[in-house]
Design a protein around this motif. Structure first.
Motif, PDB file in Angstrom:
ATOM      1  N   LYS A 193       2.397  10.615  -9.421  1.00 38.25           N
ATOM      2  CA  LYS A 193       1.536  10.894 -10.564  1.00 38.25           C
ATOM      3  C   LYS A 193       0.817  12.229 -10.375  1.00 38.25           C
ATOM      4  CE  LYS A 193      -1.951   8.754 -13.461  1.00 38.25           C
ATOM      5  NZ  LYS A 193      -2.778   7.570 -13.698  1.00 38.25           N
ATOM      6  N   MET A 194       0.342  12.499  -9.151  1.00 41.23           N
ATOM      7  CA  MET A 194      -0.327  13.777  -8.873  1.00 41.23           C
ATOM      8  C   MET A 194       0.636  14.941  -9.064  1.00 41.23           C
ATOM      9  SD  MET A 194      -2.809  12.854  -5.601  1.00 41.23           S
ATOM     10  CE  MET A 194      -2.216  14.277  -4.778  1.00 41.23           C
ATOM     11  N   GLN A 195       1.878  14.780  -8.605  1.00 38.78           N
ATOM     12  CA  GLN A 195       2.867  15.843  -8.765  1.00 38.78           C
ATOM     13  C   GLN A 195       3.155  16.098 -10.235  1.00 38.78           C
ATOM     14  OE1 GLN A 195       6.027  14.288  -6.357  1.00 38.78           O
ATOM     15  NE2 GLN A 195       5.422  15.483  -4.570  1.00 38.78           N
ATOM     16  N   ASN A 196       3.249  15.042 -11.015  1.00 36.71           N
ATOM     17  CA  ASN A 196       3.484  15.206 -12.449  1.00 36.71           C
ATOM     18  C   ASN A 196       2.297  15.899 -13.116  1.00 36.71           C
ATOM     19  OD1 ASN A 196       5.970  14.000 -12.262  1.00 36.71           O
ATOM     20  ND2 ASN A 196       5.254  11.984 -12.897  1.00 36.71           N
ATOM     21  N   ASN A 197       1.080  15.540 -12.720  1.00 35.13           N
ATOM     22  CA  ASN A 197      -0.113  16.181 -13.280  1.00 35.13           C
ATOM     23  C   ASN A 197      -0.177  17.650 -12.894  1.00 35.13           C
ATOM     24  OD1 ASN A 197      -0.939  13.845 -14.513  1.00 35.13           O
ATOM     25  ND2 ASN A 197      -2.404  13.281 -12.920  1.00 35.13           N
ATOM     26  N   ASP A 198       0.155  17.971 -11.619  1.00 33.07           N
ATOM     27  CA  ASP A 198       0.157  19.367 -11.176  1.00 33.07           C
ATOM     28  C   ASP A 198       1.167  20.190 -11.960  1.00 33.07           C
ATOM     29  OD1 ASP A 198      -1.811  18.800  -9.351  1.00 33.07           O
ATOM     30  OD2 ASP A 198      -0.461  18.735  -7.611  1.00 33.07           O
ATOM     31  N   GLN A 229       0.830  -1.205   0.000  1.00 36.31           N
ATOM     32  CA  GLN A 229       0.000   0.000   0.000  1.00 36.31           C
ATOM     33  C   GLN A 229       0.866   1.257   0.000  1.00 36.31           C
ATOM     34  OE1 GLN A 229      -2.579  -0.400   3.379  1.00 36.31           O
ATOM     35  NE2 GLN A 229      -4.066  -1.663   2.278  1.00 36.31           N
ATOM     36  N   SER A 230       1.950   1.249   0.762  1.00 32.67           N
ATOM     37  CA  SER A 230       2.814   2.428   0.798  1.00 32.67           C
ATOM     38  C   SER A 230       3.466   2.667  -0.561  1.00 32.67           C
ATOM     39  CB  SER A 230       3.873   2.300   1.894  1.00 32.67           C
ATOM     40  OG  SER A 230       4.757   1.245   1.617  1.00 32.67           O
ATOM     41  N   ILE A 231       3.839   1.603  -1.251  1.00 30.75           N
ATOM     42  CA  ILE A 231       4.406   1.747  -2.592  1.00 30.75           C
ATOM     43  C   ILE A 231       3.373   2.374  -3.528  1.00 30.75           C
ATOM     44  CG2 ILE A 231       5.248   0.484  -4.619  1.00 30.75           C
ATOM     45  CD1 ILE A 231       7.295   0.660  -2.354  1.00 30.75           C
ATOM     46  N   GLN A 232       2.131   1.905  -3.459  1.00 25.98           N
ATOM     47  CA  GLN A 232       1.081   2.443  -4.323  1.00 25.98           C
ATOM     48  C   GLN A 232       0.777   3.903  -3.995  1.00 25.98           C
ATOM     49  OE1 GLN A 232       0.160   0.947  -7.074  1.00 25.98           O
ATOM     50  NE2 GLN A 232       1.622  -0.596  -6.389  1.00 25.98           N
ATOM     51  N   LYS A 233       0.822   4.269  -2.715  1.00 25.30           N
ATOM     52  CA  LYS A 233       0.604   5.667  -2.327  1.00 25.30           C
ATOM     53  C   LYS A 233       1.705   6.560  -2.893  1.00 25.30           C
ATOM     54  CE  LYS A 233      -1.939   4.829   1.926  1.00 25.30           C
ATOM     55  NZ  LYS A 233      -1.886   4.888   3.404  1.00 25.30           N
ATOM     56  N   LEU A 234       2.946   6.077  -2.825  1.00 21.82           N
ATOM     57  CA  LEU A 234       4.056   6.846  -3.392  1.00 21.82           C
ATOM     58  C   LEU A 234       3.900   7.024  -4.900  1.00 21.82           C
ATOM     59  CD1 LEU A 234       7.054   5.339  -1.401  1.00 21.82           C
ATOM     60  CD2 LEU A 234       6.157   7.667  -1.225  1.00 21.82           C
ATOM     61  N   LYS A 235       3.462   5.972  -5.577  1.00 23.31           N
ATOM     62  CA  LYS A 235       3.253   6.077  -7.019  1.00 23.31           C
ATOM     63  C   LYS A 235       2.133   7.065  -7.339  1.00 23.31           C
ATOM     64  CE  LYS A 235       3.169   2.253  -9.383  1.00 23.31           C
ATOM     65  NZ  LYS A 235       2.887   0.872  -9.775  1.00 23.31           N
TER      66      LYS A 235
END
Length: 122
Positions: A101-106, A91-97
């Motif tokens: 992705k959110m940072q790249n979209n922002d 779950q922590s790996i998926q949260k980091l991913k």
């Protein structure tokens, strides 16, 4: 890595990790391509691996169809982790991913908006 010390083997990709000789492993490719989630929701599968002959078995290498090898590190440290700990790890790996992705979209939205503002300044 001495090629003459390598042995061929077969590991299983499961929701709990890449399993070989009772040990769990992971690698960047498995995380990037969501192998563990696919194994949980679809079904497990086997991958060809090579490993060195030693007592620790801390590293294995996945061999793809081109013969390229990817290093997989042991995630259980020789002890069998609980299912809860493994679930938290994945779950922590998926949260980091998701965060990446959110940072790249922002960053994309900010750059896109800067370009639009520049076009209206005539």
């Amino acid at each position: 890595m001495d090629k003459h010390l390598l042995r061929n083997g077969c590991a299983r990709v499961t929701a709990r990790g890449i399993i070989f000789k009772g040990a769990r492993f992971t690698c960047s490719r498995a995380i990037r391509d969501l192998w563990f989630e696919k194994a949980a929701f679809e079904k497990e599968w086997r991958v060809r691996i090579v490993y060195t002959i030693n007592k620790e078995l801390s590293v294995i290498y996945i061999v793809d169809s081109n013969g390229d090898m990817e290093k997989c590190n042991r995630i259980d440290g020789g002890k069998r982790p609980s299912d809860v700990k493994l679930q938290l790890y994945f779950q922590s790996i998926q949260k980091l991913k998701a965060l990446r992705k959110m940072q790249n979209n922002d960053a994309y939205i900010i750059n896109r908006d800067k370009k639009k503002v520049g076009k209206w300044k005539n």
